[in-house]
Enzyme design. Structure first.
Site, PDB file in Angstrom:
ATOM      1  N   ASP A  47       0.836  -1.206   0.000  1.00  0.00           N
ATOM      2  CA  ASP A  47       0.000   0.000   0.000  1.00  0.00           C
ATOM      3  C   ASP A  47       0.872   1.256   0.000  1.00  0.00           C
ATOM      4  O   ASP A  47       0.354   2.382  -0.032  1.00  0.00           O
ATOM      5  CB  ASP A  47      -1.039  -0.012   1.126  1.00  0.00           C
ATOM      6  CG  ASP A  47      -0.430  -0.052   2.507  1.00  0.00           C
ATOM      7  OD1 ASP A  47       0.812  -0.195   2.624  1.00  0.00           O
ATOM      8  OD2 ASP A  47      -1.190   0.048   3.488  1.00  0.00           O
ATOM      9  N   ASP A  86      -1.062  -5.966   0.051  1.00  0.00           N
ATOM     10  CA  ASP A  86      -1.410  -5.362   1.345  1.00  0.00           C
ATOM     11  C   ASP A  86      -2.914  -5.172   1.484  1.00  0.00           C
ATOM     12  O   ASP A  86      -3.570  -4.665   0.555  1.00  0.00           O
ATOM     13  CB  ASP A  86      -0.752  -3.974   1.458  1.00  0.00           C
ATOM     14  CG  ASP A  86       0.573  -4.025   2.182  1.00  0.00           C
ATOM     15  OD1 ASP A  86       0.782  -4.939   3.005  1.00  0.00           O
ATOM     16  OD2 ASP A  86       1.404  -3.131   1.915  1.00  0.00           O
ATOM     17  N   GLU A 183       9.465  -3.696  10.216  1.00  0.00           N
ATOM     18  CA  GLU A 183       9.792  -2.371   9.671  1.00  0.00           C
ATOM     19  C   GLU A 183      10.309  -1.457  10.780  1.00  0.00           C
ATOM     20  O   GLU A 183       9.665  -1.301  11.832  1.00  0.00           O
ATOM     21  CB  GLU A 183       8.543  -1.752   9.014  1.00  0.00           C
ATOM     22  CG  GLU A 183       8.832  -0.365   8.449  1.00  0.00           C
ATOM     23  CD  GLU A 183       7.841   0.125   7.407  1.00  0.00           C
ATOM     24  OE1 GLU A 183       6.893  -0.625   7.075  1.00  0.00           O
ATOM     25  OE2 GLU A 183       8.009   1.255   6.932  1.00  0.00           O
TER      26      GLU A 183
END
Ligand code: KIV
Length: 262
Positions: A47, A86, A183
């Site tokens: 995304d 996503d 992340e």
């Protein structure tokens, strides 16, 4: 001869085989085809689409319809790679909506889905896995929460956050995830998670000790010179090279042709 199709199970077992997983994003047919021809085994229609293709300030405006459109384009490349998509913001708030959204992405051509969060979305993950759709987790900095958090911040520096990441990683394994993106997790915590869980971790800005690495492809290629990121140094200055070629072409068509017979 074309090698066999990469599945979620292939990605999961790459960890046991000690093979590092190279993962990159693609949002359309040509990029998916290029990455696949190079042999990238994990291609994400992320995304990040919102920022790198659609011009939104963050990922929270991306809709399921936009994701379906780009997943369809990527899937037309019929990659050997696993094509992961996503689930966009607020499309997986309940188990029911998570399964409906995941099925829409699967119908568009996604072979697995990814969503952001840990224990707070456990029911949704279990429902997706039970529906037969492979699931990839995403822990650490969660871009869909950037507005509440007020920015992109590294996770795992403080003890409670470190402990929460370990517990969330364990919970995703139990729920049936085949891999977890980490992340902006501090490298020591990313390393600890990678050693602790049986499924691969795929890091972005999380240090070298994850089982694989993922990047947003336009960041790697230097296609977005207007933004700079700490965790990735572009390997190409594609934007400048494109400008130069376009300038040269523009110049070539504006130069008067030689007179006839000259
Ligand atoms: O949306 C995306 O591209 C991602 C990667 C940054 C992992 O989630």
């Amino acid at each position: 001869m074309r090698q066999s199709k990469v599945t979620a199970e292939t990605i999961r077992t790459m960890k046991a085989r000690g093979e590092k997983i190279a993962a990159l994003t693609a949002y359309d047919f040509p990029m998916t085809r290029l990455l696949d021809e190079v042999g990238i085994p994990f291609i994400l229609v992320g995304d990040s689409l919102g920022m790198v293709v659609l011009g939104y300030p963050d990922t929270t405006s991306v809709t399921l319809a936009e994701m379906e459109h780009h997943v369809r384009a990527a899937a037309r490349a019929q990659p050997r790679a696993l094509l992961v998509a996503d689930l966009p913001y607020r499309t997986y708030e309940t188990a029911g909506s998570a399964v409906d959204s995941a099925r829409r992405l699967a119908a568009a051509g996604a072979e697995a889905v990814k969503a952001e969060g840990g224990r707070e979305i456990l029911e949704q993950i279990q429902a997706i896995v039970q529906a037969g759709i492979p699931f990839c987790g995403h822990l650490g900095m969660l871009p869909q929460h950037v507005q509440e958090e007020g920015g992109y911040r590294t996770k795992g520096k403080k003890a409670p956050e470190h402990q929460a990441l370990l517990t969330d990683a364990d919970a995703l394994v139990t729920a049936g995830a085949f891999a977890i993106v980490l992340e902006l997790v501090t490298p020591p915590v990313a390393q600890e998670i990678s050693r602790r869980i049986p499924i691969p971790t795929i890091g972005i800005g999380a240090g070298p000790d994850c089982d694989g690495q993922i990047l947003v492809t336009p960041d790697l290629l230097g296609m977005l010179p207007w933004f700079s990121l700490k965790h990735v140094k572009p390997k190409l200055n594609a934007a400048e090279q494109m400008r130069a070629v376009i300038r040269e072409w523009q110049h070539s068509i504006s130069v008067a042709p030689p007179p006839r017979g000259a």
